[in-house]
Scaffold this motif. Structure first.
Motif, PDB file in Angstrom:
ATOM      1  N   SER A 154       0.829  -1.211   0.000  1.00 48.93           N
ATOM      2  CA  SER A 154       0.000   0.000   0.000  1.00 48.93           C
ATOM      3  C   SER A 154       0.855   1.250   0.000  1.00 48.93           C
ATOM      4  CB  SER A 154      -0.924   0.002   1.231  1.00 48.93           C
ATOM      5  OG  SER A 154      -1.752  -1.130   1.233  1.00 48.93           O
ATOM      6  N   VAL A 155       1.967   1.217   0.739  1.00 52.06           N
ATOM      7  CA  VAL A 155       2.877   2.366   0.769  1.00 52.06           C
ATOM      8  C   VAL A 155       3.433   2.631  -0.624  1.00 52.06           C
ATOM      9  CG1 VAL A 155       5.138   3.142   1.593  1.00 52.06           C
ATOM     10  CG2 VAL A 155       3.492   2.154   3.199  1.00 52.06           C
ATOM     11  N   ARG A 157       2.042   1.784  -3.479  1.00 52.58           N
ATOM     12  CA  ARG A 157       0.941   2.283  -4.307  1.00 52.58           C
ATOM     13  C   ARG A 157       0.640   3.743  -3.988  1.00 52.58           C
ATOM     14  NH1 ARG A 157      -1.592   0.825  -8.525  1.00 52.58           N
ATOM     15  NH2 ARG A 157      -3.662   1.135  -7.635  1.00 52.58           N
ATOM     16  N   LEU A 158       0.637   4.044  -2.705  1.00 52.96           N
ATOM     17  CA  LEU A 158       0.344   5.404  -2.281  1.00 52.96           C
ATOM     18  C   LEU A 158       1.433   6.363  -2.741  1.00 52.96           C
ATOM     19  CD1 LEU A 158      -1.549   7.246  -0.635  1.00 52.96           C
ATOM     20  CD2 LEU A 158      -0.216   6.669   1.394  1.00 52.96           C
ATOM     21  N   SER A 159       2.681   5.919  -2.687  1.00 50.50           N
ATOM     22  CA  SER A 159       3.800   6.775  -3.066  1.00 50.50           C
ATOM     23  C   SER A 159       3.817   7.082  -4.556  1.00 50.50           C
ATOM     24  CB  SER A 159       5.118   6.103  -2.669  1.00 50.50           C
ATOM     25  OG  SER A 159       5.164   5.922  -1.268  1.00 50.50           O
ATOM     26  N   GLU A 160       3.135   6.276  -5.340  1.00 48.92           N
ATOM     27  CA  GLU A 160       3.060   6.526  -6.776  1.00 48.92           C
ATOM     28  C   GLU A 160       2.166   7.706  -7.114  1.00 48.92           C
ATOM     29  OE1 GLU A 160       1.783   2.725  -8.174  1.00 48.92           O
ATOM     30  OE2 GLU A 160       3.821   2.063  -8.623  1.00 48.92           O
ATOM     31  N   SER A 161       1.357   8.153  -6.121  1.00 49.75           N
ATOM     32  CA  SER A 161       0.477   9.288  -6.349  1.00 49.75           C
ATOM     33  C   SER A 161       1.296  10.560  -6.508  1.00 49.75           C
ATOM     34  CB  SER A 161      -0.497   9.448  -5.173  1.00 49.75           C
ATOM     35  OG  SER A 161      -1.177  10.677  -5.263  1.00 49.75           O
ATOM     36  N   GLN A 162       0.925  11.398  -7.442  1.00 50.47           N
ATOM     37  CA  GLN A 162       1.661  12.633  -7.674  1.00 50.47           C
ATOM     38  C   GLN A 162       1.480  13.609  -6.521  1.00 50.47           C
ATOM     39  OE1 GLN A 162       0.377  14.127 -11.463  1.00 50.47           O
ATOM     40  NE2 GLN A 162       1.452  12.536 -12.622  1.00 50.47           N
ATOM     41  N   ASN A 163       0.287  13.614  -5.912  1.00 46.31           N
ATOM     42  CA  ASN A 163       0.020  14.504  -4.783  1.00 46.31           C
ATOM     43  C   ASN A 163       0.110  13.685  -3.503  1.00 46.31           C
ATOM     44  OD1 ASN A 163      -0.590  16.763  -3.343  1.00 46.31           O
ATOM     45  ND2 ASN A 163      -2.794  16.759  -3.828  1.00 46.31           N
ATOM     46  N   TYR A 164       1.340  13.279  -3.174  1.00 51.90           N
ATOM     47  CA  TYR A 164       1.578  12.238  -2.162  1.00 51.90           C
ATOM     48  C   TYR A 164       1.028  12.608  -0.782  1.00 51.90           C
ATOM     49  CZ  TYR A 164       4.274   9.131   0.841  1.00 51.90           C
ATOM     50  OH  TYR A 164       4.666   8.226   1.789  1.00 51.90           O
ATOM     51  N   PHE A 172      -8.126   6.321  -1.268  1.00 50.04           N
ATOM     52  CA  PHE A 172      -7.112   5.341  -1.676  1.00 50.04           C
ATOM     53  C   PHE A 172      -7.474   3.944  -1.167  1.00 50.04           C
ATOM     54  CE2 PHE A 172      -3.323   2.939  -0.414  1.00 50.04           C
ATOM     55  CZ  PHE A 172      -2.749   2.734  -1.675  1.00 50.04           C
ATOM     56  N   PHE A 173      -7.933   3.863   0.097  1.00 47.19           N
ATOM     57  CA  PHE A 173      -8.316   2.570   0.662  1.00 47.19           C
ATOM     58  C   PHE A 173      -9.491   1.968  -0.105  1.00 47.19           C
ATOM     59  CE2 PHE A 173     -10.903   0.082   3.650  1.00 47.19           C
ATOM     60  CZ  PHE A 173      -9.972  -0.882   4.024  1.00 47.19           C
ATOM     61  N   GLN A 174     -10.465   2.832  -0.453  1.00 41.47           N
ATOM     62  CA  GLN A 174     -11.612   2.337  -1.224  1.00 41.47           C
ATOM     63  C   GLN A 174     -11.161   1.819  -2.587  1.00 41.47           C
ATOM     64  OE1 GLN A 174     -14.166   5.859  -1.060  1.00 41.47           O
ATOM     65  NE2 GLN A 174     -15.607   4.708   0.219  1.00 41.47           N
ATOM     66  N   GLU A 175     -10.237   2.553  -3.192  1.00 39.89           N
ATOM     67  CA  GLU A 175      -9.736   2.126  -4.500  1.00 39.89           C
ATOM     68  C   GLU A 175      -8.955   0.822  -4.394  1.00 39.89           C
ATOM     69  OE1 GLU A 175      -6.793   1.558  -7.555  1.00 39.89           O
ATOM     70  OE2 GLU A 175      -6.297   2.308  -5.560  1.00 39.89           O
ATOM     71  N   LEU A 176      -8.182   0.680  -3.272  1.00 42.84           N
ATOM     72  CA  LEU A 176      -7.363  -0.511  -3.090  1.00 42.84           C
ATOM     73  C   LEU A 176      -8.213  -1.753  -2.863  1.00 42.84           C
ATOM     74  CD1 LEU A 176      -4.331  -1.321  -2.859  1.00 42.84           C
ATOM     75  CD2 LEU A 176      -4.578  -1.088  -0.377  1.00 42.84           C
ATOM     76  N   THR A 177      -9.282  -1.592  -2.070  1.00 44.30           N
ATOM     77  CA  THR A 177     -10.139  -2.738  -1.757  1.00 44.30           C
ATOM     78  C   THR A 177     -11.262  -2.942  -2.763  1.00 44.30           C
ATOM     79  OG1 THR A 177     -11.496  -1.338  -0.303  1.00 44.30           O
ATOM     80  CG2 THR A 177      -9.669  -2.556   0.712  1.00 44.30           C
TER      81      THR A 177
END
Length: 415
Positions: A154-155, A157-164, A172-177
Motif C-alpha cells: 500500500s505504501v 501504491r500510495l507513493s506513486e500518487s503525484q500529490n503524495y 485510496f483505501f476504497q480504491e485498493l479494496t
C-alpha cells in the motif's frame, strides 16, 4: 556497502561467537529483519538502487535493526522491550531532522511503529505462558507479518500518487479494496500467513517435544554410561575406541550382604540398598569419576588419578558407615592404579563404557579381602601418594590373591 557486509561488520564488532552468530541470524531472519527487508525493497522499488545506497536514513535503519537483533538474540532478552529498540533508535535520530509532523506523515514510519508495537505486545503475551498462548500468538504473529507486507504494498501504491502528502487516504483505501485483484491478493496473503503460522506452531511443538525427548535420552545415557563417555562420544564418534590408559580403580562392596538379605523382606532390602546408593553416589561424583556403576551391592568407580580415587574412597567409606551401621552392616573398599584398556565394549545392540585388565581384576580381589570399614590400597597407589596419606601395614602385607601368581603388597588407609 551492502546490508550483508554491514551485518558482518556489526557481528565482528559485537564479538559474537559461532553459536551467537547463529542466534543472531535466526532472530534477524525470523523477526527483526522483516521490516528492514520490506522497507528496503519498497525504497529500492520507488527510488532505485543509487538513491537507496546514498541515503543516510537507510544505514541508520540497518544499524537500528541490527542493534535490536543483537539484543533479542540473547537468551534472557525482554521480548516486549526488545522489539521496540529498532523503531525507537530510528525515531530518536531521524525525528530532529524531519520534525514530528513530517516524520509521521511518512507512511512507512507509521507502519514501522504500528507493527513494532503489535509484535512487541504479542511476544509479551506469549512470554507470560508460552505453552497456553502459543496456539494463538504464533499464527497471529505470522498473519501480522503478512499484513506488514500488504502495508508496504500500500505504501508503494500510495507513493506513486503525484500529490503524495495531500492524497485522500480513505479514497485510496476504497480504491485498493474495490478491485477484485487486490482483494484476492490481500485474502490470499492472509490465508498464507495463517497457514504458515499453523505450520510454525507445529514446528514449535515438535521442537519442544524433541528437546524433552533428547533431555530424557541424554539423562538415561548418562545414568547408563556416565558423563565422561557420553561427552566423549558426542565430541568424537571414535573417541571411545580401545586405548591403553592409566586409571585408578575403586571397588566397594557390602560385607555379609547376601546372608543379611536372606533374613529380611525384599522390600526392606531394596529400600536399604537404594538408600545406600543415593548417599554414596553424590559423594563419589564429587571427585569427578569417569564412570560409576552399581552391580548388586557393589560399587565400581573409575578415576583419572589415584589422588581422586583415594579421596573418594575416604569420603564414601565415611558415608557407608553412617548408612549401613543401623542395619549392622559395613563395606570394604579398595583402590588400585595402573594400565587398563578403556573403551566401548559390547555388541551391536548393547554396549557400555568400561575398563578391563589386570588392574581391574586386582582391585576387585583387594576389595574382596578387605574387612568392613577398611580401605585397602595397592603398593602402586601407596608409592604414588607416599607422604600424602597415612597408612598402616596389614598383617598379610604381601597378600596372595586368587588367580595371581605373585603376592601383592598392600596397605590399609587411615583417616
Amino acid at each position: 556497502m551492502s546490508t550483508i557486509s554491514i551485518l558482518g561488520q556489526l557481528n565482528r564488532s559485537l564479538g559474537l561467537s559461532k553459536s551467537g552468530m547463529t542466534d543472531f541470524l535466526a532472530e534477524f531472519l525470523g523477526n527483526s529483519g522483516h521490516f528492514l527487508i520490506l522497507k528496503s525493497l519498497s525504497d529500492i522499488t520507488l527510488e532505485g538502487w543509487q538513491s537507496y545506497f546514498s541515503s543516510p536514513a537507510e544505514y541508520l535503519l540497518i544499524f537500528a535493526m541490527c542493534i535490536q537483533t543483537a539484543y533479542l538474540s540473547r537468551a534472557n532478552a525482554s521480548r516486549i522491550f526488545g522489539n521496540l529498540i529498532g523503531v525507537s533508535i530510528y525515531t530518536l535520530v531521524d525525528l530532529p531532522y524531519d520534525g514530528l509532523i513530517a516524520f509521521f506523515q511518512e507512511p512507512s514510519h507509521t507502519v514501522f511503529w504500528i507493527f513494532s508495537i503489535s509484535i512487541s505486545l504479542l511476544e509479551g503475551i506469549y512470554c507470560f505462558d508460552p505453552i497456553k498462548m502459543e496456539r494463538w500468538i504464533i499464527p497471529l504473529k505470522s498473519i501480522f507479518r503478512m499484513l506488514m507486507l500488504l502495508s508496504f504494498y500500500s505504501v508503494v501504491r500510495l507513493s506513486e500518487s503525484q500529490n503524495y502528502f495531500n492524497f485522500n487516504r480513505w479514497l485510496f483505501f476504497q480504491e485498493l479494496t474495490g478491485k477484485r485483484s487486490h482483494l484476492f491478493l490481500m485474502g490470499g496473503m492472509l490465508v498464507v500467513g495463517l497457514l504458515l503460522g499453523i505450520r510454525q506452531l507445529q514446528v514449535t511443538v515438535q521442537e519442544r517435544q524433541l528437546k524433552q525427548t533428547n533431555s530424557l535420552l541424554n539423562r538415561l545415557a548418562r545414568w547408563g554410561m556416565g558423563n565422561y563417555a557420553v561427552n566423549a562420544f558426542i565430541a568424537d564418534r571414535n573417541g571411545l575406541s580401545f586405548e591403553e590408559r592409566e586409571r585408578a580403580i575403586l571397588f566397594m562392596d557390602i560385607r555379609g550382604f547376601t546372608s543379611w538379605c536372606e533374613q529380611n523382606q525384599p522390600q526392606v532390602v531394596a529400600e536399604a540398598l537404594n538408600q545406600y546408593y543415593q548417599q554414596i553416589e553424590p559423594v563419589a561424583v564429587s571427585f569427578n569419576p569417569l564412570r560409576i556403576s552399581f552391580t548388586a551391592d557393589e560399587v565400581m568407580a573409575i578415576y583419572r588419578t589415584p589422588e581422586q580415587a583415594v579421596s573418594a574412597a575416604l569420603a564414601m567409606q565415611n558415608v557407608a558407615k553412617v548408612v549401613l551401621s543401623p542395619y549392622g552392616l559395613g563395606a570394604g573398599c579398595a583402590v588400585h592404579y595402573g594400565s587398563v584398556i578403556e573403551g566401548l565394549f559390547g555388541g551391536d545392540d548393547v554396549r557400555t563404557y568400561t575398563v578391563i585388565g589386570d588392574v581391574v581384576n586386582t582391585a576387585k580381589r583387594l576389595e574382596s579381602s578387605t574387612a568392613a570399614g577398611d580401605i585397602t590400597i595397592s603398593d602402586a597407589v601407596y608409592k604414588r601418594l607416599h607422604g600424602q596419606i597415612s597408612v598402616k601395614t596389614r598383617s598379610d602385607l604381601a597378600l596372595k590373591l586368587k588367580g595371581k601368581m605373585q603376592s601383592v603388597k598392600t596397605w590399609v588407609l587411615l583417616e
